[in-house]
Design an enzyme around this catalytic site. Structure first.
Site, PDB file in Angstrom:
ATOM      1  N   ARG A 128       0.814  -1.228   0.000  1.00 44.22           N
ATOM      2  CA  ARG A 128       0.000   0.000   0.000  1.00 44.22           C
ATOM      3  C   ARG A 128       0.848   1.280   0.000  1.00 44.22           C
ATOM      4  NH1 ARG A 128      -4.235   0.630   4.611  1.00 44.22           N
ATOM      5  NH2 ARG A 128      -2.447   0.120   5.907  1.00 44.22           N
ATOM      6  N   ARG A 163       2.742   4.251   5.130  1.00 41.95           N
ATOM      7  CA  ARG A 163       2.461   4.450   6.559  1.00 41.95           C
ATOM      8  C   ARG A 163       3.517   3.803   7.443  1.00 41.95           C
ATOM      9  NH1 ARG A 163      -3.808   3.044   7.209  1.00 41.95           N
ATOM     10  NH2 ARG A 163      -3.014   2.027   9.073  1.00 41.95           N
TER      11      ARG A 163
HETATM   12  P1  AP5 Z   1      -7.137  -0.023   2.447  1.00 44.49           P
HETATM   13  O1  AP5 Z   1      -8.375   0.452   1.797  1.00 44.49           O
HETATM   14  O2  AP5 Z   1      -6.084   0.981   2.743  1.00 44.49           O
HETATM   15  O3  AP5 Z   1      -7.478  -0.912   3.733  1.00 44.49           O
HETATM   16  P2  AP5 Z   1      -8.010  -0.486   5.183  1.00 44.49           P
HETATM   17  O4  AP5 Z   1      -9.057  -1.461   5.574  1.00 44.49           O
HETATM   18  O5  AP5 Z   1      -8.365   0.964   5.204  1.00 44.49           O
HETATM   19  O6  AP5 Z   1      -6.715  -0.810   6.022  1.00 44.49           O
HETATM   20  P3  AP5 Z   1      -6.005   0.007   7.192  1.00 44.49           P
HETATM   21  O7  AP5 Z   1      -4.626  -0.563   7.312  1.00 44.49           O
HETATM   22  O8  AP5 Z   1      -6.138   1.486   6.986  1.00 44.49           O
HETATM   23  O9  AP5 Z   1      -6.848  -0.431   8.410  1.00 44.49           O
HETATM   24  P4  AP5 Z   1      -6.464  -0.321   9.882  1.00 44.49           P
HETATM   25  O10 AP5 Z   1      -7.766  -0.608  10.483  1.00 44.49           O
HETATM   26  O11 AP5 Z   1      -5.336  -1.152  10.333  1.00 44.49           O
HETATM   27  O12 AP5 Z   1      -5.865   1.160   9.997  1.00 44.49           O
HETATM   28  P5  AP5 Z   1      -6.488   2.529  10.521  1.00 44.49           P
HETATM   29  O13 AP5 Z   1      -5.872   3.644   9.819  1.00 44.49           O
HETATM   30  O14 AP5 Z   1      -7.954   2.444  10.552  1.00 44.49           O
HETATM   31  O15 AP5 Z   1      -6.530  -1.183   1.505  1.00 44.49           O
HETATM   32  C1  AP5 Z   1      -5.261  -1.745   1.772  1.00 44.49           C
HETATM   33  C2  AP5 Z   1      -4.491  -1.945   0.465  1.00 44.49           C
HETATM   34  O16 AP5 Z   1      -5.138  -2.952  -0.299  1.00 44.49           O
HETATM   35  C3  AP5 Z   1      -4.437  -0.701  -0.426  1.00 44.49           C
HETATM   36  O17 AP5 Z   1      -3.170  -0.626  -1.027  1.00 44.49           O
HETATM   37  C4  AP5 Z   1      -5.525  -0.931  -1.477  1.00 44.49           C
HETATM   38  O18 AP5 Z   1      -5.190  -0.341  -2.716  1.00 44.49           O
HETATM   39  C5  AP5 Z   1      -5.558  -2.461  -1.585  1.00 44.49           C
HETATM   40  N1  AP5 Z   1      -6.909  -2.999  -1.800  1.00 44.49           N
HETATM   41  C6  AP5 Z   1      -8.067  -2.547  -1.241  1.00 44.49           C
HETATM   42  N2  AP5 Z   1      -9.118  -3.278  -1.650  1.00 44.49           N
HETATM   43  C7  AP5 Z   1      -8.603  -4.242  -2.482  1.00 44.49           C
HETATM   44  C8  AP5 Z   1      -9.196  -5.310  -3.223  1.00 44.49           C
HETATM   45  N3  AP5 Z   1     -10.529  -5.546  -3.193  1.00 44.49           N
HETATM   46  N4  AP5 Z   1      -8.358  -6.106  -3.957  1.00 44.49           N
HETATM   47  C9  AP5 Z   1      -7.017  -5.876  -3.993  1.00 44.49           C
HETATM   48  N5  AP5 Z   1      -6.409  -4.864  -3.316  1.00 44.49           N
HETATM   49  C10 AP5 Z   1      -7.197  -4.055  -2.565  1.00 44.49           C
HETATM   50  O19 AP5 Z   1      -5.978   2.514  12.048  1.00 44.49           O
HETATM   51  C11 AP5 Z   1      -4.584   2.662  12.330  1.00 44.49           C
HETATM   52  C12 AP5 Z   1      -4.356   2.644  13.829  1.00 44.49           C
HETATM   53  O20 AP5 Z   1      -5.057   3.740  14.452  1.00 44.49           O
HETATM   54  C13 AP5 Z   1      -4.865   1.402  14.574  1.00 44.49           C
HETATM   55  O21 AP5 Z   1      -3.923   0.343  14.523  1.00 44.49           O
HETATM   56  C14 AP5 Z   1      -5.059   1.953  16.001  1.00 44.49           C
HETATM   57  O22 AP5 Z   1      -3.827   2.051  16.665  1.00 44.49           O
HETATM   58  C15 AP5 Z   1      -5.575   3.366  15.729  1.00 44.49           C
HETATM   59  N6  AP5 Z   1      -7.052   3.412  15.675  1.00 44.49           N
HETATM   60  C16 AP5 Z   1      -7.816   3.663  14.568  1.00 44.49           C
HETATM   61  N7  AP5 Z   1      -9.125   3.649  14.879  1.00 44.49           N
HETATM   62  C17 AP5 Z   1      -9.206   3.392  16.207  1.00 44.49           C
HETATM   63  C18 AP5 Z   1     -10.291   3.242  17.113  1.00 44.49           C
HETATM   64  N8  AP5 Z   1     -11.570   3.323  16.721  1.00 44.49           N
HETATM   65  N9  AP5 Z   1     -10.001   2.977  18.416  1.00 44.49           N
HETATM   66  C19 AP5 Z   1      -8.730   2.891  18.841  1.00 44.49           C
HETATM   67  N10 AP5 Z   1      -7.645   2.993  18.035  1.00 44.49           N
HETATM   68  C20 AP5 Z   1      -7.880   3.248  16.720  1.00 44.49           C
HETATM   69 MG    MG Z   2      -7.609   2.651   6.211  1.00 45.34          MG
END
Ligand code: AP5
Ligand code: MG
Length: 231
Positions: A128, A163
């Protein structure tokens, strides 16, 4: 329309949220993005605290997360709906959201679960990258920009970034957090008749089609048109 996207890291929440925003004209709110914006200032003590948590892959404490989300939902652009990407991530957050929305007299229309195997998630996360200017998401093999080095969405050159938490060690921890702390919210929403599962392993366009069809077949929706009268 008010939608929650639930799925493990790399499931495609951000990718699909971006598409839903374009189609429905409602903002996508990613708590991960809110936190990443907060850690940019090295003199902000809360930002430093959050950065250490993001680097570890653990959940940011509810008192910080729920407050930040509540402030974001107060903004004008959320009046007609929103897409939540990455919130709630635990039963306590789901309960806090339910309480918050009840006070505003609004309801969630659908909770979309993106189902993807753990193995595929690691490939997705390691490939990604995104545009630092407009946040458009890409992948080394699944979605490259049309012109190398130039963002398809905003035209920025050499603005691509990866990231800090997208490394093998942190990804393992994030997956573990998903299975132990986030997955228990699935029965919470199933019990409320809101949960719709889609095949997140399919190609991006197919996933979008499945989500749109799940939203159309949603019978609990508060924004859906009334049924047609015949005769
Ligand atoms: P992408 O769309 O970027 O996936 P995503 O589900 O958004 O993945 P994240 O890594 O952002 O999720 P996350 O939950 O770990 O991170 P977040 O930022 O929320 O897709 C991934 C890749 O695959 C891309 O390159 C895309 O092009 C490709 N792709 C997508 N769909 C595809 C398909 N169908 N086929 C092929 N390829 C595909 O959270 C980060 C951190 O923040 C957490 O670890 C935590 O520490 C904190 N945090 C966030 N929210 C909370 C909360 N509510 N409470 C407490 N801590 C929190
Ligand atoms: Mg995301």
């Amino acid at each position: 329309m008010r939608i929650i996207l639930i799925g493990p890291p790399g499931a495609g929440k951000g990718t699909q949220a971006e598409r839903l925003t374009k189609k429905h004209g409602i903002p996508a709110i990613s708590t991960g993005d809110l936190f990443r914006a907060r850690v940019k200032d090295p003199n902000d003590p809360l930002g430093l605290e959050i950065k250490a948590i993001l680097d570890s892959g653990k959940l940011v404490p509810d008192e910080i997360t729920v407050k930040m989300l509540a402030e974001r939902l107060e903004k004008d652009d959320c009046k007609n709906g929103f897409i939540l990407d990455g919130f709630p991530r635990s039963v306590s957050q789901a309960e806090a959201l339910e309480k918050m929305l009840k006070e505003k007299n609004i309801k969630i229309d659908a909770v979309i679960q993106l189902k993807v195997d753990d193995k595929q998630l690691v490939d997705r996360i390691s490939g990604r990258f995104s545009c630092s200017k407009c946040k458009a998401g890409y992948h080394d093999t699944a979605k490259q920009p049309v012109v190398a080095g130039v963002c398809d969405s905003c035209g920025a050159k050499d603005s691509f970034t990866r990231r800090a938490d997208d490394n093998a060690e942190t990804v393992k921890g994030r997956l573990n957090v998903f299975h132990t702390q986030t997955a228990p919210i699935l029965p919470f929403y199933e019990a409320r008749g809101l949960l719709k599962a889609v095949d997140g392993m399919a190609g991006m366009d197919e996933v979008t089609t499945q989500i749109e069809s799940a939203l159309t077949s949603n019978n609990g929706g508060s924004q859906l048109p009334p049924p047609k009268k015949f005769g």
